[in-house]
Design a protein around this motif. Structure first.
Motif, PDB file in Angstrom:
ATOM      1  N   ILE A 139       0.366   2.441  12.839  1.00 25.32           N
ATOM      2  CA  ILE A 139       0.050   2.375  14.270  1.00 25.32           C
ATOM      3  C   ILE A 139       0.441   3.662  15.011  1.00 25.32           C
ATOM      4  N   LYS A 140       1.327   4.452  14.401  1.00 20.02           N
ATOM      5  CA  LYS A 140       1.712   5.736  14.985  1.00 20.02           C
ATOM      6  C   LYS A 140       2.018   6.729  13.867  1.00 20.02           C
ATOM      7  N   LYS A 141       1.830   8.007  14.196  1.00 24.62           N
ATOM      8  CA  LYS A 141       2.230   9.096  13.299  1.00 24.62           C
ATOM      9  C   LYS A 141       2.958  10.141  14.133  1.00 24.62           C
ATOM     10  N   TYR A 142       3.890  10.832  13.487  1.00 22.79           N
ATOM     11  CA  TYR A 142       4.617  11.879  14.189  1.00 22.79           C
ATOM     12  C   TYR A 142       3.787  13.160  14.182  1.00 22.79           C
ATOM     13  N   ASN A 143       3.638  13.766  15.360  1.00 24.52           N
ATOM     14  CA  ASN A 143       2.911  15.019  15.512  1.00 24.52           C
ATOM     15  C   ASN A 143       3.950  16.132  15.630  1.00 24.52           C
ATOM     16  N   PHE A 144       4.003  17.010  14.635  1.00 21.78           N
ATOM     17  CA  PHE A 144       5.006  18.070  14.622  1.00 21.78           C
ATOM     18  C   PHE A 144       4.727  19.157  15.652  1.00 21.78           C
ATOM     19  N   GLU A 145       3.486  19.288  16.089  1.00 20.52           N
ATOM     20  CA  GLU A 145       3.165  20.287  17.111  1.00 20.52           C
ATOM     21  C   GLU A 145       3.675  19.856  18.484  1.00 20.52           C
ATOM     22  N   THR A 146       3.429  18.598  18.850  1.00 18.48           N
ATOM     23  CA  THR A 146       3.854  18.099  20.160  1.00 18.48           C
ATOM     24  C   THR A 146       5.247  17.469  20.118  1.00 18.48           C
ATOM     25  N   LYS A 147       5.758  17.265  18.901  1.00 16.97           N
ATOM     26  CA  LYS A 147       7.067  16.634  18.681  1.00 16.97           C
ATOM     27  C   LYS A 147       7.144  15.241  19.312  1.00 16.97           C
ATOM     28  N   THR A 148       6.053  14.488  19.145  1.00 18.09           N
ATOM     29  CA  THR A 148       5.998  13.113  19.665  1.00 18.09           C
ATOM     30  C   THR A 148       5.346  12.194  18.632  1.00 18.09           C
ATOM     31  N   TRP A 149       5.647  10.903  18.776  1.00 13.36           N
ATOM     32  CA  TRP A 149       4.981   9.879  17.978  1.00 13.36           C
ATOM     33  C   TRP A 149       3.707   9.502  18.711  1.00 13.36           C
ATOM     34  N   GLY A 171       0.822  -1.205   0.000  1.00 12.90           N
ATOM     35  CA  GLY A 171       0.000   0.000   0.000  1.00 12.90           C
ATOM     36  C   GLY A 171       0.854   1.251   0.000  1.00 12.90           C
ATOM     37  N   ILE A 172       0.182   2.375   0.092  1.00 17.54           N
ATOM     38  CA  ILE A 172       0.846   3.676   0.082  1.00 17.54           C
ATOM     39  C   ILE A 172       0.740   4.258   1.494  1.00 17.54           C
ATOM     40  N   PHE A 173       1.894   4.627   2.053  1.00 21.11           N
ATOM     41  CA  PHE A 173       1.957   5.122   3.424  1.00 21.11           C
ATOM     42  C   PHE A 173       2.589   6.507   3.436  1.00 21.11           C
ATOM     43  N   PRO A 174       2.020   7.443   4.212  1.00 19.13           N
ATOM     44  CA  PRO A 174       2.514   8.819   4.231  1.00 19.13           C
ATOM     45  C   PRO A 174       3.832   8.956   5.000  1.00 19.13           C
ATOM     46  N   ASP A 175       4.416  10.137   4.911  1.00 20.30           N
ATOM     47  CA  ASP A 175       5.642  10.460   5.648  1.00 20.30           C
ATOM     48  C   ASP A 175       5.421  10.310   7.152  1.00 20.30           C
ATOM     49  N   TYR A 176       6.479  10.010   7.863  1.00 19.29           N
ATOM     50  CA  TYR A 176       6.528  10.024   9.325  1.00 19.29           C
ATOM     51  C   TYR A 176       5.451   9.172   9.994  1.00 19.29           C
ATOM     52  N   CYS A 177       5.436   7.893   9.654  1.00 17.18           N
ATOM     53  CA  CYS A 177       4.512   6.988  10.329  1.00 17.18           C
ATOM     54  C   CYS A 177       5.208   5.687  10.698  1.00 17.18           C
ATOM     55  N   VAL A 178       4.661   5.008  11.690  1.00 17.99           N
ATOM     56  CA  VAL A 178       5.135   3.688  12.106  1.00 17.99           C
ATOM     57  C   VAL A 178       4.111   2.689  11.584  1.00 17.99           C
TER      58      VAL A 178
END
Length: 185
Positions: A170-180, A154-161
């Motif tokens: 199962i996870k994505k990086y949040n640039f506002e909180t700087k956490t996965w 499949g196709i998966f976006p940037d910054y994900c687990v």
């Protein structure tokens, strides 16, 4: 570490057969490399022993960009244009392909049926865990992390687990909180 000197020498000798071979780089003893003249390798690429690289088809290519690490027992096969972008890390016992085999005609063995080629790309700075199967048609965005033993299509976006069989985000990086952050699905 002395053995790596032999890997550097091997890479230098093999480099004349590759379409492109950037330096520095090294190559552990491969199991097989098919279609060497269709494989482009960037600078600072580290390929460990027992790798299997295959390029099938007249207009096919495998492009491995700069600073890529490919661990032992990795099998990568291309029937189209398979790209591994810069700074990706691929751990041991992993399989990556852009080829699916037809199986619709039950009177013909699967390996004698046509191959379906689907764009497959490993994004910049991706980390592929041990024992992963990246199937045809997979596109990983920048800095995707793939959990060990996952089966990915499949196709998966940037910054994900991505993890599981079949693999899901199962996870994505949040640039506002700087956490996965865990993704509920």
């Amino acid at each position: 570490m002395v053995f790596k000197i032999f890997w550097i020498i091997r890479y230098s000798l093999y480099s004349i057969f590759f379409k492109k071979a950037g330096f520095p780089g090294y190559l552990g003893s491969p199991i097989i490399i098919l279609g060497m003249n269709k494989i482009s390798i960037g600078k600072r690429v580290r390929i460990y022993p027992n790798v299997r690289l295959e390029v099938h088809g007249k207009d096919s290519a495998m492009i491995i960009e700069d600073n890529v690490g490919i661990s032992q027992n990795v099998h990568i096969t291309a029937g189209g244009n398979l790209v591994i972008k810069k700074s990706a890390t691929i751990l041991a016992n992993t399989y990556i392909t852009d080829i699916d085999h037809e199986y619709e005609d039950i009177d013909i063995p699967v390996l004698q049926q046509k191959m379906k080629v689907k764009k497959t790309e490993i994004g910049e700075n991706c980390f592929i865990g041990m024992g992963v199967a990246i199937q045809a048609g997979t596109i990983l965005g920048k800095q995707c992390i793939v959990g060990s033993n996952s089966v990915v299509r499949g196709i998966f976006p940037d910054y994900c687990v991505i993890a599981g069989t079949p693999a899901k985000i199962i996870k994505k990086y949040n640039f506002e909180t700087k956490t996965w952050e865990r993704v509920l699905y």
